[in-house]
Design an enzyme around this catalytic site. Structure first.
Site, PDB file in Angstrom:
ATOM      1  CG  HIS A 147       5.120   2.047   3.869  1.00 19.75           C
ATOM      2  ND1 HIS A 147       5.456   0.774   3.477  1.00 19.75           N
ATOM      3  CD2 HIS A 147       3.970   1.934   4.564  1.00 19.75           C
ATOM      4  CE1 HIS A 147       4.528  -0.070   3.904  1.00 19.75           C
ATOM      5  NE2 HIS A 147       3.605   0.601   4.559  1.00 19.75           N
TER       6      HIS A 147
ATOM      7  CG  ASP B 179      13.837   5.054  -1.224  1.00 19.30           C
ATOM      8  OD1 ASP B 179      12.668   4.991  -0.821  1.00 19.30           O
ATOM      9  OD2 ASP B 179      14.194   4.719  -2.379  1.00 19.30           O
TER      10      ASP B 179
HETATM   11  P1  ADQ Z   1       8.296   3.212  -3.312  1.00 21.76           P
HETATM   12  O1  ADQ Z   1       8.980   4.539  -3.308  1.00 21.76           O
HETATM   13  O2  ADQ Z   1       7.280   3.008  -4.356  1.00 21.76           O
HETATM   14  O3  ADQ Z   1       7.648   2.890  -1.878  1.00 21.76           O
HETATM   15  P2  ADQ Z   1      10.397   1.020  -3.621  1.00 21.76           P
HETATM   16  O4  ADQ Z   1      10.712   0.335  -2.360  1.00 21.76           O
HETATM   17  O5  ADQ Z   1      11.523   1.677  -4.374  1.00 21.76           O
HETATM   18  O6  ADQ Z   1       9.296   2.042  -3.346  1.00 21.76           O
HETATM   19  O7  ADQ Z   1       9.667   0.026  -4.677  1.00 21.76           O
HETATM   20  C1  ADQ Z   1       8.464  -0.605  -4.385  1.00 21.76           C
HETATM   21  C2  ADQ Z   1       8.123  -1.646  -5.461  1.00 21.76           C
HETATM   22  O8  ADQ Z   1       7.840  -1.050  -6.716  1.00 21.76           O
HETATM   23  C3  ADQ Z   1       9.226  -2.681  -5.703  1.00 21.76           C
HETATM   24  O9  ADQ Z   1       8.642  -3.950  -5.614  1.00 21.76           O
HETATM   25  C4  ADQ Z   1       9.697  -2.397  -7.122  1.00 21.76           C
HETATM   26  O10 ADQ Z   1      10.065  -3.560  -7.841  1.00 21.76           O
HETATM   27  C5  ADQ Z   1       8.502  -1.755  -7.760  1.00 21.76           C
HETATM   28  N1  ADQ Z   1       8.940  -0.819  -8.800  1.00 21.76           N
HETATM   29  C6  ADQ Z   1       9.638   0.320  -8.610  1.00 21.76           C
HETATM   30  N2  ADQ Z   1       9.869   0.919  -9.800  1.00 21.76           N
HETATM   31  C7  ADQ Z   1       9.327   0.139 -10.743  1.00 21.76           C
HETATM   32  C8  ADQ Z   1       9.250   0.225 -12.181  1.00 21.76           C
HETATM   33  N3  ADQ Z   1       9.802   1.228 -12.831  1.00 21.76           N
HETATM   34  N4  ADQ Z   1       8.604  -0.763 -12.828  1.00 21.76           N
HETATM   35  C9  ADQ Z   1       8.044  -1.787 -12.159  1.00 21.76           C
HETATM   36  N5  ADQ Z   1       8.094  -1.921 -10.829  1.00 21.76           N
HETATM   37  C10 ADQ Z   1       8.721  -0.977 -10.116  1.00 21.76           C
HETATM   38  C11 ADQ Z   1       7.641   3.284  -0.531  1.00 21.76           C
HETATM   39  C12 ADQ Z   1       8.906   3.939   0.021  1.00 21.76           C
HETATM   40  C13 ADQ Z   1      10.094   2.970  -0.010  1.00 21.76           C
HETATM   41  C14 ADQ Z   1       9.742   1.669   0.709  1.00 21.76           C
HETATM   42  C15 ADQ Z   1       8.416   1.116   0.179  1.00 21.76           C
HETATM   43  C16 ADQ Z   1       7.956  -0.066   1.016  1.00 21.76           C
HETATM   44  O11 ADQ Z   1       9.217   5.129  -0.695  1.00 21.76           O
HETATM   45  O12 ADQ Z   1      11.223   3.574   0.619  1.00 21.76           O
HETATM   46  O13 ADQ Z   1      10.757   0.723   0.479  1.00 21.76           O
HETATM   47  O14 ADQ Z   1       7.386   2.090   0.240  1.00 21.76           O
HETATM   48  O15 ADQ Z   1       7.823   0.282   2.366  1.00 21.76           O
END
Ligand code: ADQ
Length: 460
Positions: free
Chosen positions: A157, A365
């Site tokens: 991911h 990311d």
């Molecule tokens: P994350 O770094 O956690 O995941 P991101 O894709 O930015 O990923 O967000 C994942 C989910 O978390 C989204 O549905 C978002 O709405 C939710 N989210 C983020 N911040 C939030 C907040 N402050 N409050 C509530 N909800 C929040 C990892 C990788 C990413 C990749 C994902 C999926 O780092 O690059 O996109 O996995 O593969």
């Protein structure tokens, strides 16, 4: 259809919508095949034995959730030490934040062996196994060593960095070699897939066979980009549900005289939040017409607070926001609202819809799903503008966003200014194309593409 077995560090109950897009997407196939979801229980036992952990089983509809506890020593070395202290920073190109401690890799290996040992007896002959993310890179190698012959796929991911960065991890060869125990290795972007190809040919002497196939150590694997998407329909439904609508209306009322900019992230150094705040300061400094008007709401939910680097960024952010509010704030206007809390998922679409500009500016990311959610939440008749980092995996697909280099505060401020002034017609055109893209390559497309690729591989 064979039963799907998903393995990830953490699990979510696929019946609960609050679990988010990935759980919903995997949950659908898990439900259909009466699947199994395996991972860590989230429990850390004081005083347990390293490499041991009790297995718990729980039924969620047709899906079996199987989890293992970790003792404190394993948790600290596997989760905090190696996964989040070495792999997360290095894979996000942050060698400066990595702590290479020989003890941690032993814990990482021990927990992967523990998972393999606990999972193996639960497997059936024709299962398809799908392992997720950087915590579990060597899992297939451990399973194979114990005699597992089922098909196993892996999806990373997070980004895969260039060869020269990856090679800084003392155990990089062991780690990358273990990927050859999978049948399919999925990456987020073409850039990551290119880094994979260069690394395995340059460091491991692998042979590129064309059509995404690579051969080394007697195994042929397929490694390819499968960019993850969101469940656009589910997110649209969430946008029109009561919680999001109420949130939207309240924000519109509260900020009726203002232009809203929104950032939603986990508070992680990869997300570039301080850089974003500095770009916003540049905007206020160089385009004074935004003073008393532009308001940035930055939601940064706490994560991994026991990892040192996360405390540093928290302090940096609090200082920055305080200074800007002090310098530019008026009695009736605060430039930045910084919220260091979890905001309920059902309210996020309402907040996104109320914002004229979505700021998604990570330094690095894997994909970034917030970029796609921001687009899905917009009103097509009067959509906001997405400002997106060129270093997010999402930038490869979302070419109609305004792309920025987050390290360049002044350049980013200029692009934000352009977003704030973009005419309605251009906003609509860009939004329509972006929406079409995230619909075509949504999370169901992602799951199907990956599982089809895995199904096409011959049985090991
Ligand atoms: P994350 O770094 O956690 O995941 P991101 O894709 O930015 O990923 O967000 C994942 C989910 O978390 C989204 O549905 C978002 O709405 C939710 N989210 C983020 N911040 C939030 C907040 N402050 N409050 C509530 N909800 C929040 C990892 C990788 C990413 C990749 C994902 C999926 O780092 O690059 O996109 O996995 O593969």
């Amino acid at each position: 259809m064979s039963r799907l077995v998903v393995v990830s560090n953490r699990l979510a109950d696929p019946r609960k919508p609050a679990a988010g897009g990935l759980a919903v997407a995997l949950g659908e196939t898990l439900n259909r095949t009466g699947g199994l979801w395996f991972g860590w229980s989230g429990t850390v036992l004081e005083g347990g034995t390293p490499g041991e952990g009790e297995l718990h089983r729980q039924q969620a509809g047709t899906v079996t959730l199987a989890t293992v506890d970790l003792c404190k020593e394993d948790h600290d070395s596997f989760y905090l030490g190696y996964s989040n202290g070495v792999l997360w920073p290095v894979f996000h190109y942050r060698l400066d934040l990595a702590h290479f401690d020989a003890g941690h890799v032993a814990g990482y290996r021990r927990v992967n062996q523990l998972f393999a040992r606990k999972l193996l007896p639960l497997l059936r002959d024709d299962d398809t196994i799908w392992v997720h993310d950087y915590h579990l890179i060597p899992l297939a190698a451990e399973l194979r060593a114990m005699g597992c012959r089922q098909k196993i796929g892996f999806f990373l991911h997070i980004p895969l960095p260039p060869q020269q960065i990856l090679a800084a991890i003392p155990q990089h060869e062991w780690l990358m070699r273990s990927l050859f125990s999978y049948d399919v290795v999925g990456l987020q972007s073409e850039t990551d897939a290119m880094h994979f190809a260069r690394y395995v040919q340059g460091e491991l002497g692998a042979q590129a066979l064309g059509e995404h196939m690579f051969r080394a150590f007697g195994n042929t694997i397929r490694a390819q980009a499968f960019p993850i998407g969101i469940d656009v329909d589910e997110f649209a439904a969430l946008t029109h549900a009561k919680d999001a609508r109420d949130t939207y209306l309240r924000m519109r009322e509260e900020y009726a005289r203002r232009r809203l900019l929104i950032g939603v992230d986990r508070l992680d150094y990869s997300k570039g939040i301080p850089h974003r705040i500095r770009a916003f300061r540049e905007l206020l400094a160089h385009y004074p017409e935004n003073r008393d008007s532009a308001t940035l709401i930055q939601i940064a939910s706490p994560t991994r607070e026991s990892v040192e680097a996360y405390n540093d960024i928290r302090q940096e952010l609090e200082g920055l926001c305080g200074a800007i509010n002090g310098d530019y704030g008026e009695l009736d206007w605060m430039p930045i609202r910084y919220i260091h809390r979890v905001v309920a998922r059902k309210r996020i679409p309402g907040i996104c819809r109320a914002a004229a500009v979505g700021l998604v500016t990570p330094l690095r990311d894997g994909m970034n799903l917030v970029a796609k959610e921001y687009v899905a939440a917009q009103d097509p008749a009067d959509p906001g503008v997405l400002v997106l980092s060129r270093f997010a995996g999402a930038a490869e697909q979302m070419r109609e966003a305004l792309l920025v280099n987050p390290y360049d505060a002044h350049g980013t401020a200029e692009v934000i200014q352009r977003a704030l002034r973009m005419p309605l017609e251009e906003r609509r055109e860009r939004h329509q194309k972006l929406l079409q893209g995230i619909r075509e390559q949504d999370v169901h497309w992602w799951r199907k593409s990956f599982l089809d690729a895995l199904a096409q591989m011959p049985r090991p």
